[in-house]
Write a protein that holds these residues in place. Sequence first.
Motif, PDB file in Angstrom:
ATOM      1  N   THR A 121     -23.139 -17.628 -24.775  1.00 41.63           N
ATOM      2  CA  THR A 121     -24.651 -16.884 -25.262  1.00 41.63           C
ATOM      3  C   THR A 121     -25.433 -17.912 -25.998  1.00 41.63           C
ATOM      4  O   THR A 121     -26.804 -17.617 -26.115  1.00 41.63           O
ATOM      5  N   ARG A 122     -25.000 -19.001 -26.377  1.00 40.97           N
ATOM      6  CA  ARG A 122     -25.806 -20.013 -27.108  1.00 40.97           C
ATOM      7  C   ARG A 122     -25.166 -21.439 -27.129  1.00 40.97           C
ATOM      8  O   ARG A 122     -23.843 -21.505 -27.582  1.00 40.97           O
ATOM      9  N   VAL A 141     -19.024 -14.559 -25.756  1.00 45.15           N
ATOM     10  CA  VAL A 141     -18.846 -13.174 -25.979  1.00 45.15           C
ATOM     11  C   VAL A 141     -17.352 -13.027 -25.545  1.00 45.15           C
ATOM     12  O   VAL A 141     -17.129 -13.429 -24.263  1.00 45.15           O
TER      13      VAL A 141
END
Length: 119
Positions: free
Chosen positions: A104-105, A119
């Motif tokens: 996600t990042r 995740v």
Amino acid sequence: SQMLSLGGVHHLTGGSKAEGRATCDALLNLCNRKPVELTIDGGATVIVEAGKPPVIDGKVEHRMRVGYYQLTQKDARRSSASVAYLKPIRARRNLTVRTDVLVTRVVVEKGRAVGVEIV
């Protein structure tokens, strides 16, 4: 069979900016079906164009065609990304490899990627 390889990771990421630019320009021209003239080590001149036989030192080589494909290569041999990039560093204590996760990042500190959030 023989293969002429254009570019590669070294030219796009590890070589000079000029090498990377020349490789990208040649690949774009080939993808747009434009001819590209190359000088091979040893002095031969080759003109390549997608879907057509190459012209080597002014002579059409009818047994060959030019096309595009992507592969991972290490030491001039076909390789998987895992073998080429992960195998040499898999023993590092600061490396964890996870599968079936969604990143996600990318965590960046002082301009350097230091990890990921998943995740």
